[in-house]
Design a protein around this motif. Structure first.
Motif, PDB file in Angstrom:
ATOM      1  N   ASP A 195       0.863  -1.175   0.000  1.00 34.75           N
ATOM      2  CA  ASP A 195       0.000   0.000   0.000  1.00 34.75           C
ATOM      3  C   ASP A 195       0.903   1.229   0.000  1.00 34.75           C
ATOM      4  O   ASP A 195       2.025   1.170   0.492  1.00 34.75           O
ATOM      5  CB  ASP A 195      -0.886   0.010   1.247  1.00 34.75           C
ATOM      6  N   VAL A 196       0.400   2.335  -0.524  1.00 32.36           N
ATOM      7  CA  VAL A 196       1.255   3.520  -0.642  1.00 32.36           C
ATOM      8  C   VAL A 196       0.517   4.787  -0.235  1.00 32.36           C
ATOM      9  O   VAL A 196      -0.710   4.853  -0.274  1.00 32.36           O
ATOM     10  CB  VAL A 196       1.756   3.708  -2.099  1.00 32.36           C
ATOM     11  N   CYS A 197       1.296   5.805   0.150  1.00 29.81           N
ATOM     12  CA  CYS A 197       0.789   7.154   0.270  1.00 29.81           C
ATOM     13  C   CYS A 197       1.129   7.838  -1.044  1.00 29.81           C
ATOM     14  O   CYS A 197       2.260   7.755  -1.505  1.00 29.81           O
ATOM     15  CB  CYS A 197       1.470   7.908   1.409  1.00 29.81           C
ATOM     16  N   GLY A 198       0.158   8.516  -1.627  1.00 33.42           N
ATOM     17  CA  GLY A 198       0.402   9.145  -2.918  1.00 33.42           C
ATOM     18  C   GLY A 198      -0.913   9.315  -3.635  1.00 33.42           C
ATOM     19  O   GLY A 198      -1.928   9.585  -2.992  1.00 33.42           O
ATOM     20  N   ALA A 199      -0.908   9.153  -4.940  1.00 30.40           N
ATOM     21  CA  ALA A 199      -2.137   9.284  -5.710  1.00 30.40           C
ATOM     22  C   ALA A 199      -2.111   8.320  -6.887  1.00 30.40           C
ATOM     23  O   ALA A 199      -1.047   7.972  -7.399  1.00 30.40           O
ATOM     24  CB  ALA A 199      -2.294  10.715  -6.205  1.00 30.40           C
ATOM     25  N   VAL A 200      -3.301   7.877  -7.279  1.00 33.30           N
ATOM     26  CA  VAL A 200      -3.447   7.022  -8.455  1.00 33.30           C
ATOM     27  C   VAL A 200      -4.449   7.685  -9.387  1.00 33.30           C
ATOM     28  O   VAL A 200      -5.546   8.049  -8.959  1.00 33.30           O
ATOM     29  CB  VAL A 200      -3.950   5.613  -8.076  1.00 33.30           C
ATOM     30  N   VAL A 201      -4.058   7.885 -10.648  1.00 28.59           N
ATOM     31  CA  VAL A 201      -4.986   8.400 -11.652  1.00 28.59           C
ATOM     32  C   VAL A 201      -5.364   7.236 -12.557  1.00 28.59           C
ATOM     33  O   VAL A 201      -4.485   6.524 -13.045  1.00 28.59           O
ATOM     34  CB  VAL A 201      -4.347   9.526 -12.499  1.00 28.59           C
ATOM     35  N   ASN A 202      -6.669   7.020 -12.746  1.00 26.11           N
ATOM     36  CA  ASN A 202      -7.121   5.992 -13.678  1.00 26.11           C
ATOM     37  C   ASN A 202      -7.624   6.658 -14.938  1.00 26.11           C
ATOM     38  O   ASN A 202      -8.487   7.528 -14.893  1.00 26.11           O
ATOM     39  CB  ASN A 202      -8.213   5.135 -13.045  1.00 26.11           C
ATOM     40  N   VAL A 203      -7.072   6.254 -16.069  1.00 29.27           N
ATOM     41  CA  VAL A 203      -7.327   6.921 -17.341  1.00 29.27           C
ATOM     42  C   VAL A 203      -8.072   5.960 -18.271  1.00 29.27           C
ATOM     43  O   VAL A 203      -7.626   4.842 -18.503  1.00 29.27           O
ATOM     44  CB  VAL A 203      -5.972   7.337 -17.986  1.00 29.27           C
ATOM     45  N   GLN A 204      -9.220   6.417 -18.797  1.00 24.14           N
ATOM     46  CA  GLN A 204      -9.981   5.635 -19.788  1.00 24.14           C
ATOM     47  C   GLN A 204      -9.542   6.102 -21.163  1.00 24.14           C
ATOM     48  O   GLN A 204      -9.638   7.282 -21.465  1.00 24.14           O
ATOM     49  CB  GLN A 204     -11.488   5.875 -19.634  1.00 24.14           C
ATOM     50  N   LEU A 235       0.479   5.760 -11.317  1.00 26.84           N
ATOM     51  CA  LEU A 235       0.782   5.780  -9.887  1.00 26.84           C
ATOM     52  C   LEU A 235       1.784   6.895  -9.618  1.00 26.84           C
ATOM     53  O   LEU A 235       2.820   6.975 -10.278  1.00 26.84           O
ATOM     54  CB  LEU A 235       1.359   4.432  -9.448  1.00 26.84           C
ATOM     55  N   LEU A 236       1.449   7.778  -8.680  1.00 26.50           N
ATOM     56  CA  LEU A 236       2.322   8.908  -8.364  1.00 26.50           C
ATOM     57  C   LEU A 236       2.741   8.822  -6.897  1.00 26.50           C
ATOM     58  O   LEU A 236       1.890   8.759  -6.005  1.00 26.50           O
ATOM     59  CB  LEU A 236       1.586  10.225  -8.621  1.00 26.50           C
ATOM     60  N   LEU A 237       4.048   8.789  -6.662  1.00 26.76           N
ATOM     61  CA  LEU A 237       4.558   8.726  -5.294  1.00 26.76           C
ATOM     62  C   LEU A 237       5.506   9.892  -5.068  1.00 26.76           C
ATOM     63  O   LEU A 237       6.346  10.183  -5.917  1.00 26.76           O
ATOM     64  CB  LEU A 237       5.326   7.416  -5.077  1.00 26.76           C
ATOM     65  N   ASP A 238       5.354  10.558  -3.937  1.00 34.59           N
ATOM     66  CA  ASP A 238       6.376  11.542  -3.586  1.00 34.59           C
ATOM     67  C   ASP A 238       7.231  10.912  -2.491  1.00 34.59           C
ATOM     68  O   ASP A 238       6.885   9.881  -1.940  1.00 34.59           O
ATOM     69  CB  ASP A 238       5.763  12.877  -3.166  1.00 34.59           C
ATOM     70  N   GLN A 239       8.361  11.487  -2.212  1.00 37.41           N
ATOM     71  CA  GLN A 239       9.260  10.874  -1.228  1.00 37.41           C
ATOM     72  C   GLN A 239       8.991  11.444   0.161  1.00 37.41           C
ATOM     73  O   GLN A 239       9.806  11.294   1.052  1.00 37.41           O
ATOM     74  CB  GLN A 239      10.724  11.127  -1.600  1.00 37.41           C
ATOM     75  N   LYS A 240       7.845  12.087   0.323  1.00 39.17           N
ATOM     76  CA  LYS A 240       7.552  12.752   1.591  1.00 39.17           C
ATOM     77  C   LYS A 240       7.031  11.761   2.625  1.00 39.17           C
ATOM     78  O   LYS A 240       6.430  10.747   2.289  1.00 39.17           O
ATOM     79  CB  LYS A 240       6.506  13.848   1.379  1.00 39.17           C
TER      80      LYS A 240
END
Ligand SMILES: *[C@@H]1O[C@H](CO)[C@@H](O)[C@H](O)[C@H]1NC(C)=O
Length: 475
Positions: free
Chosen positions: A249-258, A313-318
């Motif tokens: 599991d991660v902290c960050g953001a997920v964009v789903n693109v159609q 999937l977007l992860l920052d190192q924060k």
């Protein structure tokens, strides 16, 4: 169909989809200090020891002076031209008092360890060190990938697996294998047996990814093996996300693109790279782009088929309070970009979820439409009910016996099973990409003799012990 064919032929010139070059990081080179227990390469006063029972293939790039060497019963030294060993009389003034240097055991390095690979879109990017970040399942080689063991290195990799491991090609010591028979032959050679160990069904010669909208990696069958090599961080965000293909599991953001058929996976990767990731404020962000198969569910329960979408999937190192904030800001930018330009780049919609709990479905623009729809829907429902009641009273409609409804838990189960493997788009074979790329043999790399003892030649030392010449490799 003819039209589709033409379009695909045309697209062949564009950079292709999400097939990557995956390069194995560790090596078993004599000159790599990390391979020695003392942390440095042995020099003139040192005694070199290879553990007797360990099978190893060691690449030697240059000439070395040492005091002595114990060799394993089954192993090889691959000498580059100019490489070799001499024993210096009278000691080496630059080498200290002399130690016994042990070559470390490379036995435990696993093919399915995501941390032992780097990935790049092109060979040039591999050489430049411009690597792509991927979810764990796609960090190890996927079926459409070209696998590279660095030129001028040897290695030892545990390829144990219970599933097929198809890849497009494998390059070893500068030679690229694209046909399964050629590669099996290599695996049964002396070097092949020392470099690849464990029972596996590693197969080269798979097709390329010929779908410009991207291909599904499909390493889910090896998920357990892959994830057993991954240690997950503890998380501090409110709603950790579970990206498809990732072990943690991660902290960050997920964009789903159609996407639609005019979408181009590689061009979209480049777009995100140039528009956003190259911005100073986003430079710490890691982006993993993959095509994934998603189960569609009616009312979130009843499965009615799978669709493919692009997962960003977007992860920052924060960490701490700030974990995932920057990734969320980028996710909003990516969704905004789709609203503004989606039609031009073959994207019909995009939505994001962030580990802060925010998501695009609560974005302002949509809510008015949803409310109007809901009100209209309930009005319609009331009207319909009134009509049925009236007809029933007049005897025109009789109420049918309700069919038995399967229990919800049963539905849920079957949908979970379905989630593991949706239909895949394998595209079709492209003969243009099926040509063998024959690389010239490099003479002098190996001792050419296969003599059952240690041989010293101009080109190198080669030792083969027929007693230990068995293999655990079922190629
Ligand atoms: C030496 O080996 C380590 C680990 O196996 C690897 O990360 C590194 O890149 C190697 N160094 C060189 C100079 O190739």
């Amino acid at each position: 169909m003819a039209l589709r064919h033409n379009v695909l032929l045309f697209l062949c010139i564009l950079p292709f989809a999400n097939a990557l070059y995956k390069q194995w990081i560790p090596d078993t080179n004599f000159e790599n200090a990390t391979n020695w227990d003392k942390g440095s390469v042995p020099c003139g006063n040192d005694q070199v020891v290879f553990l007797a029972q360990r099978k190893v293939s060691v690449y030697v790039e240059t000439a070395h002076t040492i005091t002595g060497m114990s060799l394993p019963v089954d192993g090889e030294l691959i000498l580059a031209s100019g490489a070799g060993f001499t024993v210096r009389e009278g000691g080496d003034p630059g080498c200290g008092s002399g130690v016994t240097a042990h070559f470390k055991d490379p036995e435990s390095r696993k093919w399915f360890d995501p941390s032992l690979w780097v990935a790049a879109t092109t060979i040039d990017d591999l050489h430049r060190g411009t690597y792509q970040f991927s979810v764990h399942e796609e960090s190890v080689p996927c079926q459409y990938d070209d696998v590279v063991f660095r030129e001028g290195t040897s290695f030892r990799v545990d390829v144990s697996s219970d599933h097929d491991m198809p890849v497009k090609s494998v390059s070893v010591l500068g030679k690229k294998f694209t046909s399964s028979s050629e590669f099996s032959q290599y695996l049964s050679s002396n070097s092949g047996k020392l470099q690849f160990h464990g029972s596996s069904s590693l197969k080269v010669g798979g097709s390329s990814c010929d779908d410009s909208t991207g291909c599904i990696c499909d390493n889910s069958g090896n998920r357990d093996r892959i994830c057993s090599n991954v240690k997950c961080d503890s998380l501090e965000c409110k709603k950790p996300l579970h990206p498809v293909g990732h072990c943690c599991d991660v902290c960050g953001a997920v964009v789903n693109v159609q996407f639609s058929s005019s979408f181009n996976f590689e061009l979209y990767r480049q777009r995100l790279q140039h528009l956003f990731l190259s911005q100073h404020k986003y430079e710490s962000i890691q982006m993993a782009l993959s095509k994934v198969s998603k189960e569609q569910r009616l009312l979130r329960v009843i499965p009615f088929g799978a669709t493919q979408e692009i997962q960003v999937l977007l992860l920052d190192q924060k960490t701490g309070q700030d974990a995932g904030k920057l990734a969320e800001a980028l996710a909003r930018d990516v969704v905004q970009d789709v609203h503004n330009h989606g039609l031009n780049i073959g994207i019909s919609s995009a939505e994001f979820q962030a580990s802060s709990g925010a998501s695009s479905s609560e974005a302002a623009g949509n809510s008015a439409g949803v409310v109007v729809g809901a009100v209209l829907g309930s009005l319609l429902g009331v009207g319909l009910l009134a009509a049925v009641v009236m007809l029933y009273r007049r005897g025109i409609v009789t109420i049918p016996r309700m069919p038995s409804i399967p229990s919800l838990s049963k539905w849920k189960n079957s949908s979970e099973i379905g989630e593991l493997g949706g239909p895949l788009d394998h595209g079709f074979d492209n003969p243009m990409f099926d040509k063998l790329t024959m690389m010239p043999e490099e003479p002098g790399l190996y001792g050419t003799e296969m003599i059952n003892s240690i041989t010293l030649t101009q080109s190198g030392v080669h030792f083969v012990n027929p007693v230990y010449d068995e293999t655990d490799f079922n190629a």
